[in-house]
Write a protein that holds these residues in place. Structure first.
Motif, PDB file in Angstrom:
ATOM      1  N   ASP A 338       0.649  -1.286   0.087  1.00  0.00           N
ATOM      2  CA  ASP A 338      -0.131   0.158   0.131  1.00  0.00           C
ATOM      3  C   ASP A 338       0.845   1.422   0.045  1.00  0.00           C
ATOM      4  O   ASP A 338       0.436   2.095  -0.689  1.00  0.00           O
ATOM      5  CB  ASP A 338      -0.948   0.194   1.298  1.00  0.00           C
ATOM      6  N   ILE A 339       1.965   1.451   0.714  1.00  0.00           N
ATOM      7  CA  ILE A 339       2.926   2.463   0.728  1.00  0.00           C
ATOM      8  C   ILE A 339       3.698   2.617  -0.465  1.00  0.00           C
ATOM      9  O   ILE A 339       3.856   3.553  -1.027  1.00  0.00           O
ATOM     10  CB  ILE A 339       3.491   2.268   2.028  1.00  0.00           C
ATOM     11  N   LEU A 340       4.264   1.558  -0.933  1.00  0.00           N
ATOM     12  CA  LEU A 340       5.475   1.755  -1.836  1.00  0.00           C
ATOM     13  C   LEU A 340       5.026   1.555  -3.081  1.00  0.00           C
ATOM     14  O   LEU A 340       5.752   1.931  -4.070  1.00  0.00           O
ATOM     15  CB  LEU A 340       6.492   0.706  -1.272  1.00  0.00           C
ATOM     16  N   GLN A 341       3.978   0.829  -3.369  1.00  0.00           N
ATOM     17  CA  GLN A 341       3.703   0.494  -4.794  1.00  0.00           C
ATOM     18  C   GLN A 341       3.237   1.957  -5.453  1.00  0.00           C
ATOM     19  O   GLN A 341       3.665   2.172  -6.863  1.00  0.00           O
ATOM     20  CB  GLN A 341       2.506  -0.525  -4.983  1.00  0.00           C
ATOM     21  N   PRO A 342       2.516   2.803  -4.797  1.00  0.00           N
ATOM     22  CA  PRO A 342       2.531   4.045  -5.648  1.00  0.00           C
ATOM     23  C   PRO A 342       3.635   4.884  -5.868  1.00  0.00           C
ATOM     24  O   PRO A 342       3.641   5.656  -6.841  1.00  0.00           O
ATOM     25  CB  PRO A 342       1.433   4.814  -4.580  1.00  0.00           C
ATOM     26  N   TRP A 343       4.797   4.809  -5.095  1.00  0.00           N
ATOM     27  CA  TRP A 343       5.949   5.521  -5.102  1.00  0.00           C
ATOM     28  C   TRP A 343       6.665   4.798  -6.260  1.00  0.00           C
ATOM     29  O   TRP A 343       7.117   5.543  -7.091  1.00  0.00           O
ATOM     30  CB  TRP A 343       6.590   5.297  -3.841  1.00  0.00           C
ATOM     31  N   VAL A 344       6.573   3.549  -6.470  1.00  0.00           N
ATOM     32  CA  VAL A 344       7.229   2.760  -7.554  1.00  0.00           C
ATOM     33  C   VAL A 344       6.646   2.928  -8.871  1.00  0.00           C
ATOM     34  O   VAL A 344       7.206   3.457 -10.044  1.00  0.00           O
ATOM     35  CB  VAL A 344       6.991   1.182  -7.245  1.00  0.00           C
ATOM     36  N   ASP A 345       5.154   3.146  -8.867  1.00  0.00           N
ATOM     37  CA  ASP A 345       4.395   3.740 -10.075  1.00  0.00           C
ATOM     38  C   ASP A 345       4.813   5.050 -10.486  1.00  0.00           C
ATOM     39  O   ASP A 345       4.928   5.490 -11.601  1.00  0.00           O
ATOM     40  CB  ASP A 345       2.966   3.369  -9.717  1.00  0.00           C
TER      41      ASP A 345
END
Length: 519
Positions: A338-345
């Motif tokens: 939940d936290i890191l996937q938006p940053w990776v995208d």
């Protein structure tokens, strides 16, 4: 006495004159009018002479105008004649110089065009080389400056985001230019090679420095979380209430610094993937450019190192090892996703899933630990009583662990994406890929177990009253099916070890699927 003027003979007079005299002197009495007729004739003669004089003057004027016009026409005609003569002369000269014209068109003009193109190429090369030299110089200056700061003040905090982004942005521009050169001007390979050499030297300093700064930030965040909060009493227990994720509690300036460091590592990895794809283009098209996500590796490594302190106590009880690894994954993977996937995208790392990368990194670390610490001890004591049974129990634990880890992947639908890939990175059975001798030991143990069971069942066989699934022969067929899957696995590992076609990797998928369906 005056001479008498004799009148002319009638025959000498013209008919018109005779008609005139007859008209004027019809009777003798008309002779008295001779003076009047004479004066009238004189007047007519005077008028005629006046008319003749006018006509003469008009004729002279016309003649002078004609003469002037004739002179102009003569001049024009002379000019035309001269032009025709000049044209004829020039045509003759052109006929004489046609060979020279053909030489100019056939030889000199193409040579001139080639020279112009060469000059333009040299100009473009010089401009590109100067621009690349300037960008590479900016990167080298930024790297040298950060290293100098670290040497002067080792205790100083991590490099600022502005200082870190400057070389990364320059590196992206360099890669854009180099990619365009590789496509449009492949003969500039020397320039590309020189730029790559200088960039490699800068990256050899930039990436380790970024990783060190990232690890420092993780430590200040309190990562890894304490494992004492985990409860291993029940494998079916819910998430431990006391197990908190430091990434969920970070706030303010610390969160901003971590996100900046996170994006820096992602940008560096994206740049490396681009460079690797360009360097390998046309050489190994079947090579997979996928790399483990660096930011996830930096999260997995410290928490797995902390877990190994517990693993060393559980070599004889591997079920605790698998339980601890599973609970770490279960308690952290959702929040990390939940936290890191938006940053990776946002960093535009295409094809990366934080959930998949986390589980893959944890499974790979566990496989490495089993290969270094557990299996060697089992092999050393393989002839001890009960060790073969312990080996098979370990295999059963590995099968159960793989099923549970794949269930975590299946929550996000990633299992569908992995069906066509090699499942090695998400299965602890990858430990056998590099050690086919262990695979042979496993096959021997399974065969020995089957033969022992066969001998015991032949003595007390009473299958007539049993159903097929409870019968001895059903168990024999099941064991044979398992052995067939082991043979497939053994062949697949040989294909991989000998470097044969990667298309043979489907054998691993088949063996894994068969093993996971084992009852």
């Amino acid at each position: 006495m005056e001479a008498v003027v004799r009148l002319p003979c009638t025959s000498d007079l013209s008919q018109s004159l005779l008609n005139f005299l007859a008209e004027e002197f019809k009777t003798p009495e008309d002779l008295s009018r001779s003076s009047v007729v004479e004066s009238e004739l004189q007047k007519r003669c005077s008028d005629i002479e006046s008319s003749l004089s006018n006509l003469r003057s008009r004729l002279l004027d016309r003649i002078s105008v004609y003469a002037a016009h004739s002179s102009n026409v003569s001049t024009v005609v002379g000019g035309v004649r001269a032009a025709l003569v000049a044209l004829q002369t020039r045509d003759g000269e052109e006929d004489k110089g046609s060979g020279r014209t053909e030489q100019i068109l056939g030889e000199e003009l193409p040579a001139l065009a080639r020279e112009v193109a060469r000059v333009e190429t040299v100009r473009a090369y010089a401009e590109t080389a100067l621009k690349l030299d300037s960008l590479v110089g900016d990167v080298e200056d930024a790297v040298s400056s950060s290293v100098r700061v670290k040497l002067i003040s080792p205790s100083q905090a991590a490099v600022s985001e502005e200082t870190r982004l400057l070389p990364i942005n320059s590196l992206k521009q360099i890669e854009d230019i180099v990619e365009s050169i590789a496509q449009a001007r492949p003969h500039w390979a020397g320039l590309v090679s020189a730029v790559d050499h200088r960039v490699d030297r800068s990256l050899a300093i930039l990436r380790p420095q970024a990783i060190v700064d990232h690890r420092s930030l993780l430590s200040s965040l309190g990562w890894p979380p304490p494992l004492a909060a985990l409860s291993l009493s029940s494998q079916k227990a819910e998430r431990s209430s006391g197990f908190s994720n430091p990434l969920l509690t970070m706030k303010g300036d610390l969160k901003a610094k971590y996100s900046e460091s996170f994006f820096s590592l992602c940008h560096l990895q994206q740049l490396q993937i681009r460079r690797k794809g360009r360097l390998l283009k046309g050489h190994k098209p079947e090579l997979d450019l996928h790399q483990p996500l660096w930011v996830i590796e930096e999260l997995v490594n410290p928490i797995f190192l902390a877990s190994q302190q517990h693993f060393s106590k559980w070599v004889d009880k591997p079920e605790f090892i698998f339980a601890l690894v599973f609970k770490i994954n279960r308690d952290l993977v959702d929040s990390l996703d939940d936290i890191l996937q938006p940053w990776v995208d946002k960093a535009r790392l295409v094809g990366y899933s934080c959930r998949e990368e986390w589980i893959s990194a944890m499974v790979t670390s566990l496989s490495t630990y089993l290969a270094k610490e557990v299996f060697p001890q089992y092999l050393d004591h393989l002839e001890d009583d009960g060790m073969r049974t312990t080996w098979l129990q370990l295999i059963d634990l590995m099968i159960s662990f793989d099923k549970r880890m794949q269930s975590l992947l299946n929550k996000s639908g990633l299992l569908i994406l992995l069906e066509g890939k090699n499942l090695q990175s998400v299965s602890v059975f990858s430990v056998f890929c590099d050690r086919h001798d262990w695979l042979e030991v496993w096959i021997e143990i399974e065969l020995g177990e089957m033969l022992d069971k066969l001998q015991s069942e032949m003595v007390i066989e009473k299958t007539g009253k049993q159903g097929f699934k409870e019968s001895f022969w059903f168990q024999v067929l099941t064991t044979i099916s398992l052995l067939q899957s082991l043979v497939w696995f053994y062949k697949a590992s040989h294909f991989l070890l000998r470097g044969r076609s990667p298309s043979q990797a489907f054998l691993l998928d088949r063996s894994f699927s068969t093993l996971l369906d084992r009852p």
